[in-house]
Enzyme design. Sequence first.
Site, PDB file in Angstrom:
ATOM      1  N   GLU A  43      -5.965   0.172  -2.089  1.00 10.80           N
ATOM      2  CA  GLU A  43      -4.811   0.062  -1.189  1.00 10.80           C
ATOM      3  C   GLU A  43      -4.794   1.316  -0.327  1.00 10.80           C
ATOM      4  O   GLU A  43      -4.509   2.409  -0.819  1.00 10.80           O
ATOM      5  CB  GLU A  43      -3.512  -0.063  -1.994  1.00 10.80           C
ATOM      6  N   ARG A  47       0.130   6.295   5.162  1.00 15.66           N
ATOM      7  CA  ARG A  47       0.804   7.599   5.082  1.00 15.66           C
ATOM      8  C   ARG A  47      -0.010   8.663   5.801  1.00 15.66           C
ATOM      9  O   ARG A  47       0.213   9.858   5.623  1.00 15.66           O
ATOM     10  CB  ARG A  47       1.020   7.999   3.610  1.00 15.66           C
ATOM     11  N   THR A  71       2.073   0.781   1.945  1.00 11.61           N
ATOM     12  CA  THR A  71       3.197   1.483   2.574  1.00 11.61           C
ATOM     13  C   THR A  71       3.567   0.828   3.906  1.00 11.61           C
ATOM     14  O   THR A  71       3.889   1.501   4.890  1.00 11.61           O
ATOM     15  CB  THR A  71       2.911   2.997   2.744  1.00 11.61           C
ATOM     16  N   LYS A 131       5.449  -5.940  -6.574  1.00  9.44           N
ATOM     17  CA  LYS A 131       5.185  -4.560  -6.981  1.00  9.44           C
ATOM     18  C   LYS A 131       6.465  -4.023  -7.644  1.00  9.44           C
ATOM     19  O   LYS A 131       7.560  -4.263  -7.136  1.00  9.44           O
ATOM     20  CB  LYS A 131       4.840  -3.756  -5.725  1.00  9.44           C
TER      21      LYS A 131
HETATM   22  C1  3PG Z   1       2.779   3.807  -4.491  1.00 11.12           C
HETATM   23  O1  3PG Z   1       2.880   3.765  -3.279  1.00 11.12           O
HETATM   24  O2  3PG Z   1       2.522   2.820  -5.143  1.00 11.12           O
HETATM   25  C2  3PG Z   1       3.080   5.087  -5.189  1.00 11.12           C
HETATM   26  O3  3PG Z   1       3.202   6.137  -4.296  1.00 11.12           O
HETATM   27  C3  3PG Z   1       2.116   5.433  -6.256  1.00 11.12           C
HETATM   28  O4  3PG Z   1       2.751   6.333  -7.073  1.00 11.12           O
HETATM   29  P1  3PG Z   1       1.945   7.471  -7.855  1.00 11.12           P
HETATM   30  O5  3PG Z   1       1.538   8.469  -6.815  1.00 11.12           O
HETATM   31  O6  3PG Z   1       2.947   8.052  -8.849  1.00 11.12           O
HETATM   32  O7  3PG Z   1       0.780   6.844  -8.520  1.00 11.12           O
END
Ligand code: 3PG
Length: 219
Positions: A43, A47, A71, A131
């Site tokens: 994924e 960002r 995102t 999710k």
């Molecule tokens: C996401 O977008 O799924 C999260 O930012 C992942 O979270 P993590 O950095 O704690 O794994």
Amino acid sequence: MSTSSLRQLIASARLLPVVIIDDPGRGVALARALQRGGLTAIEVTLRSDAAFTAAEAIIAACPELLVGIGTVTRAGQIARAVDIGARFAVSPGFAPALVEVAREHALPYLPGVCTPSEILQAFNLGLDTLKFFPAARAGGVAALTELAAVFPDVAFCPTGGIDESNLAEYLALANVCAAGGSWLAPAAQIRAGAWDEIEACSRRGAAIALASPSARTGE
Ligand code: 3PG
């Protein structure tokens, strides 16, 4: 879009590395390190400014890798994900308008939820795979266990606070079809080009996933 096809896609991957790529030139090397470690999906999060360029390069170089865009917060990003050939999209939260746009584009879509009300809304829009974010802060394994009792037809991909120490507990749940997170390829390691470390971490994650009960696919 068939929601069960989204579930099958991510359930077959079981692990979803959530990555931030600052330098578009590093995307393909990253993808190959994940693949060498035994992972089959990625994924690429929006960002960084380089995200779409990096994802496009990965799709071209690694056709067997399941590449999604993460995102996603705006409709135009779904259209662009489709344009570059992404196979799915992920959002941190739930917005009916984005579900609609993903459907118009026939793009498998994984919106984020963390409350029963959000799950209920998504389920009533026809989504059965969601999710669960931010998983650890939203109650983690205990919360997912309670949600299974009231939403028996919903499967989750928890992310947020997952790593090697708790991955097996999440994957052991019958309502968890996959788990994701940044621990598999931390941004600092991507920036440093630490491909061996990322490959090794992926391999450890893949071994944990392989040892876990198989995911429910909704079939
Ligand atoms: C996401 O977008 O799924 C999260 O930012 C992942 O979270 P993590 O950095 O704690 O794994």
